[in-house]
Enzyme design. Structure first.
Site, PDB file in Angstrom:
ATOM      1  N   GLN A   1       0.838  -1.199   0.000  1.00  0.00           N
ATOM      2  CA  GLN A   1       0.000   0.000   0.000  1.00  0.00           C
ATOM      3  C   GLN A   1       0.872   1.249   0.000  1.00  0.00           C
ATOM      4  OE1 GLN A   1      -3.130   0.108   2.928  1.00  0.00           O
ATOM      5  NE2 GLN A   1      -3.771   2.127   2.282  1.00  0.00           N
ATOM      6  N   PHE A   2       1.160   1.768  -1.198  1.00  0.00           N
ATOM      7  CA  PHE A   2       2.029   2.935  -1.309  1.00  0.00           C
ATOM      8  C   PHE A   2       1.414   4.173  -0.672  1.00  0.00           C
ATOM      9  CE2 PHE A   2      -0.642   3.917  -4.901  1.00  0.00           C
ATOM     10  CZ  PHE A   2      -0.574   5.305  -5.028  1.00  0.00           C
ATOM     11  N   THR A   3       0.095   4.205  -0.516  1.00  0.00           N
ATOM     12  CA  THR A   3      -0.554   5.395   0.047  1.00  0.00           C
ATOM     13  C   THR A   3      -0.185   5.622   1.514  1.00  0.00           C
ATOM     14  OG1 THR A   3      -2.589   4.201   0.579  1.00  0.00           O
ATOM     15  CG2 THR A   3      -2.473   5.295  -1.582  1.00  0.00           C
TER      16      THR A   3
END
Length: 145
Positions: free
Chosen positions: A78-80
């Site tokens: 999850q890059f967010t």
């Protein structure tokens, strides 16, 4: 590197209307890779995560690790987690790792975990995913390098 660890009674991830991974009791782990991260950070965070004693013993105290309860892992990239919202209302993701390196480190983390945990399920790197979980507690821990 950031791990958001949620103690769950069950969790699953769906990609394109199909279950990509599902677990029972264990950890749902959202994994964010930053642009300066390396295998050394991954080694440290995986060791710390697997050693966390956040499951209740017979007296109700959080004394047991994932291994002690024969828990399972669901690992989701999850890059967010690297969203920076300090300026304006639109998040910036410039601190997130580039996709190639992030995918390599995510896969490295999966391999490390599979060496030590019998059941390790995953999401699909870069895919649009729907995550379902029953957070037990609720109990959520943030580990970061």
């Amino acid at each position: 590197m950031k791990f958001v660890i949620q103690r769950v009674t069950e969790a699953s991830v769906e990609v394109e209307n199909k279950i990509a991974g599902a677990i029972g009791k264990g950890f749902l782990v959202l994994i964010g890779v930053g642009k300066e991260d390396s295998q050394a950070e991954a080694d440290r965070l995986v060791k710390k995560m697997l050693g966390l004693r956040i499951f209740a013993d017979q007296e109700g105290k959080t004394n047991l690790s994932l291994k002690d309860v024969e828990g399972e892992l669901l690992l989701i990239s999850q890059f967010t987690l690297y969203a920076n919202c300090t300026k304006g209302n639109r998040p910036s993701f410039i601190e997130a790792g580039d996709p190639k390196t992030a995918k390599e480190l995510y896969e490295y983390i999966i391999r490390l975990c599979r060496e030590q945990v019998p059941v390790v399920e995953t999401g699909v790197f870069g895919a649009e995913m729907k995550v379902s979980l029953c957070n037990d507690g609720p109990f959520t821990i943030l580990l970061e390098s």
